[in-house]
Design a protein around this motif. Structure first.
Motif, PDB file in Angstrom:
ATOM      1  N   LEU A 119      -2.207  -1.558   2.021  1.00  0.00           N
ATOM      2  CA  LEU A 119      -2.817  -2.859   1.704  1.00  0.00           C
ATOM      3  C   LEU A 119      -3.485  -2.952   0.232  1.00  0.00           C
ATOM      4  N   ARG A 120      -4.189  -1.833  -0.210  1.00  0.00           N
ATOM      5  CA  ARG A 120      -4.889  -1.609  -1.492  1.00  0.00           C
ATOM      6  C   ARG A 120      -3.860  -1.502  -2.573  1.00  0.00           C
ATOM      7  N   PHE A 121      -2.641  -0.787  -2.200  1.00  0.00           N
ATOM      8  CA  PHE A 121      -1.525  -0.636  -3.228  1.00  0.00           C
ATOM      9  C   PHE A 121      -1.178  -1.990  -3.805  1.00  0.00           C
ATOM     10  N   PHE A 122      -1.287  -3.013  -3.070  1.00  0.00           N
ATOM     11  CA  PHE A 122      -0.895  -4.471  -3.787  1.00  0.00           C
ATOM     12  C   PHE A 122      -2.063  -5.304  -4.160  1.00  0.00           C
ATOM     13  N   GLY A 123      -3.082  -5.174  -3.519  1.00  0.00           N
ATOM     14  CA  GLY A 123      -4.411  -5.862  -3.644  1.00  0.00           C
ATOM     15  C   GLY A 123      -5.252  -5.241  -4.437  1.00  0.00           C
ATOM     16  N   PHE A 124      -5.204  -3.988  -5.119  1.00  0.00           N
ATOM     17  CA  PHE A 124      -6.035  -3.318  -5.660  1.00  0.00           C
ATOM     18  C   PHE A 124      -7.424  -3.427  -5.116  1.00  0.00           C
ATOM     19  N   GLY A 125      -8.594  -3.586  -6.226  1.00  0.00           N
ATOM     20  CA  GLY A 125      -9.970  -3.909  -5.646  1.00  0.00           C
ATOM     21  C   GLY A 125     -10.835  -2.884  -6.493  1.00  0.00           C
ATOM     22  N   ALA A 126     -12.169  -3.051  -6.044  1.00  0.00           N
ATOM     23  CA  ALA A 126     -13.277  -2.485  -7.085  1.00  0.00           C
ATOM     24  C   ALA A 126     -13.245  -0.875  -6.524  1.00  0.00           C
ATOM     25  N   HIS A 127     -13.494  -0.093  -7.641  1.00  0.00           N
ATOM     26  CA  HIS A 127     -13.734   1.169  -7.576  1.00  0.00           C
ATOM     27  C   HIS A 127     -15.283   1.268  -8.324  1.00  0.00           C
ATOM     28  N   LYS A 140       3.311  -9.691 -12.641  1.00  0.00           N
ATOM     29  CA  LYS A 140       3.143  -8.541 -11.824  1.00  0.00           C
ATOM     30  C   LYS A 140       1.930  -8.942 -10.847  1.00  0.00           C
ATOM     31  N   ARG A 141       0.744  -9.678 -11.335  1.00  0.00           N
ATOM     32  CA  ARG A 141      -0.237 -10.162 -10.845  1.00  0.00           C
ATOM     33  C   ARG A 141       0.079 -11.102  -9.585  1.00  0.00           C
ATOM     34  N   LYS A 142       1.132 -12.074  -9.710  1.00  0.00           N
ATOM     35  CA  LYS A 142       1.735 -12.999  -8.799  1.00  0.00           C
ATOM     36  C   LYS A 142       2.390 -12.270  -7.728  1.00  0.00           C
ATOM     37  N   ILE A 143       3.141 -11.150  -8.093  1.00  0.00           N
ATOM     38  CA  ILE A 143       3.986 -10.545  -7.153  1.00  0.00           C
ATOM     39  C   ILE A 143       2.785  -9.719  -6.027  1.00  0.00           C
ATOM     40  N   ARG A 144       1.962  -9.078  -6.915  1.00  0.00           N
ATOM     41  CA  ARG A 144       0.845  -8.524  -6.044  1.00  0.00           C
ATOM     42  C   ARG A 144       0.148  -9.379  -5.227  1.00  0.00           C
ATOM     43  N   LYS A 145      -0.227 -10.500  -5.539  1.00  0.00           N
ATOM     44  CA  LYS A 145      -1.073 -11.368  -4.538  1.00  0.00           C
ATOM     45  C   LYS A 145       0.160 -11.882  -3.580  1.00  0.00           C
ATOM     46  N   PHE A 146       1.216 -11.932  -3.834  1.00  0.00           N
ATOM     47  CA  PHE A 146       2.183 -12.456  -2.864  1.00  0.00           C
ATOM     48  C   PHE A 146       2.264 -11.174  -1.774  1.00  0.00           C
ATOM     49  N   MET A 147       2.498 -10.098  -2.419  1.00  0.00           N
ATOM     50  CA  MET A 147       2.620  -8.939  -1.364  1.00  0.00           C
ATOM     51  C   MET A 147       1.585  -8.598  -0.630  1.00  0.00           C
ATOM     52  N   THR A 148       0.360  -8.667  -1.017  1.00  0.00           N
ATOM     53  CA  THR A 148      -1.183  -8.505  -0.274  1.00  0.00           C
ATOM     54  C   THR A 148      -1.164  -9.650   0.933  1.00  0.00           C
ATOM     55  N   VAL A 149      -0.693 -10.864   0.459  1.00  0.00           N
ATOM     56  CA  VAL A 149      -0.906 -11.780   1.422  1.00  0.00           C
ATOM     57  C   VAL A 149       0.334 -11.750   2.738  1.00  0.00           C
ATOM     58  N   ILE A 150       1.382 -11.219   2.043  1.00  0.00           N
ATOM     59  CA  ILE A 150       2.460 -10.876   3.165  1.00  0.00           C
ATOM     60  C   ILE A 150       2.096  -9.865   3.971  1.00  0.00           C
ATOM     61  N   VAL A 151       1.709  -8.671   3.334  1.00  0.00           N
ATOM     62  CA  VAL A 151       1.251  -7.359   4.230  1.00  0.00           C
ATOM     63  C   VAL A 151       0.107  -7.781   5.271  1.00  0.00           C
TER      64      VAL A 151
END
Length: 196
Positions: free
Chosen positions: A67-75, A136-147
């Motif tokens: 999930l994080r692969f697509f959504g990224f997040g804080a480090h 790429k941001r839109k694709i990652r958002k879409f993929m995060t929501v799909i997953v």
């Protein structure tokens, strides 16, 4: 311990090679990152093992990282904070959820809330890896929501309590990682793509 590792590693590398100062700094930086990652991984695995959830932790980590692969997040911005937050979120959350018996409506509410958070805030980039490409941001958002939707469907249809709770835990932890408030608490910059 870290200093000893770095010193002996650098001595070994420079013993057989002539390296300029800039290259030495890069190698030392890489070795330090490697040391911190390995020691953190060992500590977190030992914690999961001591709590009796090592296998569950490994499954959770696979789900969360997918999930994080697509959504990224804080480090976290330093290794101590990283170790504390990783221990609490990556071990503490699945441990807690595996012990709980949540009512169905609450599980569905948490899943729905996670999906809404991903729609609003994913992907959440970092200062070191700003997501400057809008497509790429839109694709990652879409993929995060799909997953997240797939995880939610699995939570609804699966009977296995452990897997359901690990899926739910991964949704919740990733939701926390993309929230602006998490960035504020960790004192790290948010929406870094706007600053490039």
């Amino acid at each position: 311990m870290k200093e000893k590792f770095l010193k002996s590693s650098m001595n070994f590398i420079t013993k057989n090679e002539t390296i300029d100062e800039e290259t030495k700094e890069k190698i030392a930086f890489g070795l330090e990152g490697l040391y911190l990652s390995v020691t953190k991984l060992i500590i977190i695995n030992l914690l999961a093992f001591s709590l009796g959830i090592w296998l569950e932790f490994v499954i959770f980590l696979a789900l969360f990282n997918f999930l994080r692969f697509f959504g990224f997040g804080a480090h976290a911005n330093n290794s101590k904070t990283c170790l504390i937050t990783s221990s609490l979120l990556l071990v503490g959350t699945p441990y807690l959820f595996l012990k709980l018996s949540l009512p169905t409506y609450l599980i569905y509410t948490l899943c729905t809330t996670s999906i809404i958070i991903f729609i609003l805030y994913a992907p959440a980039d970092t200062e070191k890896r700003p997501l400057t490409n809008k497509k790429k941001r839109k694709i990652r958002k879409f993929m995060t929501v799909i997953v997240a939707c797939i995880f939610t469907i699995l939570i609804v249809i699966l009977k296995n309590h452990t897997i359901k709770m690990l899926l739910l835990s991964s949704l919740i932890v990733e939701s926390i990682m993309v929230l602006p408030i998490t960035y504020k608490i960790l004192k790290i910059p948010y929406r870094n793509y706007l600053k490039v």
